[in-house]
Design an enzyme around this catalytic site. Structure first.
Site: not given
Ligand SMILES: Cc1cc2nc3c(=O)[nH]c(=O)nc-3n(C[C@H](O)[C@H](O)[C@H](O)COP(=O)(O)OP(=O)(O)OC[C@H]3O[C@@H](n4cnc5c(N)ncnc54)[C@H](O)[C@@H]3O)c2cc1C
Lengths: 400, 382
Positions: A119, A122, A154, A237
């Protein structure tokens, strides 16, 4: 035989189909990947997905029926811990906003675990305030050229694909100028660098995007509608992190309780009080999750899910901290600080010290606990938002 | 699988109880009433018990009840908590009724099971009101039978039981007493001679407690040593489990009232509810209310179905909900500012009820201690 594509709602029918799958592809002699593909094609992967995309349009709660039959038969699973972001976030977003071709291309290898996802949301300058993101995507013919930096990503080191949000229009307010893409992690412009965490390992990464080309066919949803699409991802999420069915004493309380039972010499009165409070808290959280599932099954989802992750994070932190303290002298040691690149994340894995440190992330990843409290206060309780100055200004005029 | 939801019938029951209470039991009238000699609203209690049938929910049809279960009684308690209603529901329809139910149809054992059945039917019908003569702070699972009252060979009772809930509203007391041949349960009419029921100045204005003094008082024995301890235990366990639903109702009222007030009240040129320091406190409170609903439902369901997990479920619900109700009421007072500190505002009715409920039928701390034994998390030795 009901006509193709009607929702399957009968548990017995699901059991029958599962048995048929097992009869045709005996797990004892079938390659795990072949079995998983056959399971997907039989619509038994995620039964609430549509026919043709690994599901049967069945009620979500009936997944448990299939899983129980398959587990009893010793069938392989898709190792969901390896691809949590793919399964929990990318898949529901692709399902909701993807074109038929995108669903066809991405969902099957995602579910079988052949292709891991990450993902790219951020950024150094955009965390809780994700909509402030600065990574740019500029249209160039049939594709987009992406430049920017992402962080805390991650699994980027294992990932074949990423869900990516980038700014396509800096001249409008921040929530409106964002577009959502699927990014190829093998593109030569993608550079992944490990970021070492407080646990010693590097689960997450910083990802530099330099002239990365994303075909327009890999856009999810409309240009400028990325914020709306991202809400689907983020809501899922939070469900994914806190929402599984649990037996009593699973998770962190199980670890702490086991140590308490096995090690009478470590017990103190103060820790006993905290352990019992934690036990009650864990049981209340478990019952809350169970009640939520019953509500979903009955077709009356409530707002209760908004709190699941918040409660989970608090308990995980309290109980893991308690266990290290309980261990006393042993709590002074740590199992291993070596920089590792883990393939899966297990919050309750390794030793108490690791669990304590990893649990710190639970109140940060997937929306911090402070942000979740804002969401509950505003969306569930209906309290007013704080006055804001950043909502209506064009993104490029915002103070950064 | 335990059912943690509310059935349609339960929701209908809730709606009719809520309508009755909002009509007949607004906070102003509770406040006005609580300082008179008549803290209970007998008319309201009659309507609730007799006309709505709320006293008969957990009693089987063959025994003169509605044949529902304690799950439904728990819903009534949620609403009574939400309204801080002054009715003897806990003492009569829960504690005394459960004790009688445990004796129902069981003759022998030196007691009069037929008598228990008759009394049960009259409680279920709302014709009579009873109280269980134990201190409201008594808790289940201790294994100790109360020794405060002695039964002599003539069958009369002597002793004092302090802090009995709903005794002042009762016309019948179910009294645990120790005789020469061990523990027994006795029925005493509150009109009997040689009986004093003296109300205390109670912390909880909406559920006052009273001291009961028996001095050779006439009584009928309902059960002897074989059944009395189990019946008493059943009553206390059920009471503690269902009280969690009342605590949930209290907390829900406090949260809702506080949210509404903070949306309305303006300071510093904005609604107070827009300040994050307050929003986060209320979000945390909401989270605990959500947990309380699951825990209270689980306790009620295990009690209704005779699930062997009931003692654990009750200990969990009692410790979580007991603390939550107090916290919710304390937040309610604090976040209302000065008005929250007044006698006129109903917040104190909830605070007092919540604080007394925290002690009632075992404090959260005692329930956690009970849990330690139930789930094998022993205390340190020494
Ligand atoms: C283990 C881990 C894995 C992660 N994996 C991924 C991933 O795969 N992909 C990805 O895109 N991101 C990932 N993240 C990033 C994560 O989503 C962000 O860290 C998070 O959203 C917070 O952003 P930030 O770090 O910039 O903190 P900030 O937003 O700078 O927050 C700093 C502090 O201020 C508080 N705060 C911020 N805003 C408010 C507010 N409005 N009101 C009150 N308090 C506020 C926060 O709660 C926090 O305590 C991961 C993070 C962790 C820890």
């Amino acid at each position: 035989m009901p006509p193709a594509n009607t929702p399957v709602t009968d548990p017995d029918e699901l059991r029958r189909r599962t048995q048929a799958l097992l009869a045709e592809h005996d797990p004892a002699v079938t390659e795990p990947l072949d079995f998983l593909r056959a399971r997907y094609d039989a619509g038994l992967a995620w039964v609430h997905f549509p026919h043709g995309h690994g599901g049967l349009d069945a009620p979500r709660a009936l997944q448990a029926v299939v899983d129980a039959e398959l587990a009893a038969a010793g069938a392989p699973d898709n190792d969901p811990g390896r691809n949590g972001i793919g399964l929990g976030m990318a898949a529901p977003t692709i399902l909701r906003y993807g074109t038929e071709e995108q669903k066809e291309r991405f969902l099957r290898p995602l579910w079988t675990g052949e292709e891991v996802w990450c993902q790219l949301f951020s950024e150094p300058g955009a965390g809780s305030d994700l909509a402030a993101l600065a990574t740019r995507a500029v249209r160039d013919g049939d594709s987009w050229v992406v430049d920017g930096q992402k962080v805390w990503t991650s699994s980027a080191h294992n990932a074949r694909w990423a869900i990516l949000i980038a700014r396509t229009d800096p001249d409008v307010p921040k929530h409106r100028g964002i577009t959502y893409f699927v990014c190829d992690m093998t593109d030569p412009g993608v550079e992944v660098r490990p970021l070492r965490q407080i646990t010693g390992e590097a689960e997450f990464n910083e990802v530099f995007l330099t002239g990365v080309r994303v075909p327009d066919a890999h856009r999810l949803g409309g240009v400028g509608e990325g914020w709306k699409v991202a809400q689907t991802t983020l809501n899922n999420e939070r469900v994914a992190i806190g929402g599984r069915r649990m037996p009593r004493e699973s998770g962190m309380i199980g670890k702490a309780a086991a140590t308490w039972r096995e090690r009478p010499e470590l017990r103190t009165h103060g820790l006993h009080q905290r352990l019992l409070s934690g036990w009650v808290g864990a049981e209340v959280a478990r019952l809350t999750g169970e009640r939520l599932r019953q509500q979903l099954t009955a077709g009356h989802p409530g707002p209760e899910g908004a709190g699941t992750k918040l409660a989970f994070a608090r308990l995980a932190q309290e109980l893991s901290g308690l266990e290290v303290e309980l261990l006393g002298e042993e709590g002074l040691s740590y199992d291993d600080w070596t920089l590792r690149r883990p393939e899966t994340v297990d919050f309750t894995g390794r030793e108490a010290g690791y669990r304590y440190l990893r649990a710190k992330g639970n109140s940060i990843e997937g929306g911090t606990s402070e942000v979740l409290r804002n969401i509950i206060a505003e969306r569930v309780l209906g309290l007013p938002a704080e006055p804001r100055t950043d909502k209506d200004l064009p993104w490029k005029e915002l103070a950064r | 699988m335990t059912d943690l939801l509310y059935s349609e019938i339960e929701e209908e029951l809730r709606a009719s109880v809520r309508a009755l209470l909002s009509d007949r039991c607004p906070p102003e009238s509770t406040l006005a009433r609580c300082e008179t000699g008549e803290p209970y609203d007998r008319g309201l209690w009659q309507t609730l018990a007799r006309d709505l049938g709320a006293a008969s929910l957990a009693v089987p049809e063959e025994a003169g009840g509605a044949g529902a279960s304690v799950r439904e009684a728990a819903v009534v308690l949620e609403e009574l908590g939400r309204a801080a209603a002054p009715t003897p529901y806990l003492g009569s329809a829960v504690l005394a009724t459960t004790a009688l139910l445990a004796l129902e149809g069981t003759d022998g054992d030196g007691g009069d099971g037929g008598e228990a059945s008759k009394l049960l039917a009259s409680l279920a019908a709302g014709e009579r009101t009873a109280a269980l003569a134990v201190p409201l702070s008594a808790m289940p699972g201790t294994g100790a039978f109360p020794l405060a009252v002695r039964a002599d060979s003539a069958g009369t009772l002597t002793g004092t039981v302090t802090s009995v809930a709903d005794a002042a509203a009762a016309d019948l007391l179910i009294v645990p007493a120790e005789g020469r041949d061990g523990p027994g349960l006795y029925a005493v009419e509150t009109t009997a001679a040689a009986l004093a029921v003296v109300p205390r100045t109670s912390l909880d204005l909406t559920r006052p407690v009273a001291d009961v003094t028996l001095t050779g008082t006439a009584a009928r024995r309902l059960a002897g040593a074989e059944q009395a301890p189990a019946a008493l235990e059943r009553a206390l366990l059920t009471g503690a489990g269902l009280l969690a639903s009342e605590q949930l109702g209290i907390a829900e009222w406090c949260l809702t009232a506080t949210v509404a007030y903070l949306k309305d009240r303006r300071q510093f040129g904005r609604q107070l509810g827009s300040f994050q320091a307050l929003k986060h406190r209320l979000a945390d409170l909401w989270l605990e209310v959500v947990g309380a609903r699951a825990a209270a439902r689980y306790a009620a369901d295990t009690l209704a179905t005779g699930d062997p997990d009931a003692p654990v479920a009750v200990a969990v619900a009692a410790s979580h909900c007991g603390e939550l109700a107090v916290r919710a009421a304390e937040e309610c007072v604090q976040l209302h500012g000065g008005i929250g500190m007044t006698w006129e505002h109903p917040a104190h009715l909830y605070l007092k009820r919540a604080k007394a409920d925290q002690i009632a039928l075992g404090t959260p701390d005692r329930h956690r201690a009970a849990l330690a034994a139930l789930v094998d998390l022993p205390a340190p030795v020494g």
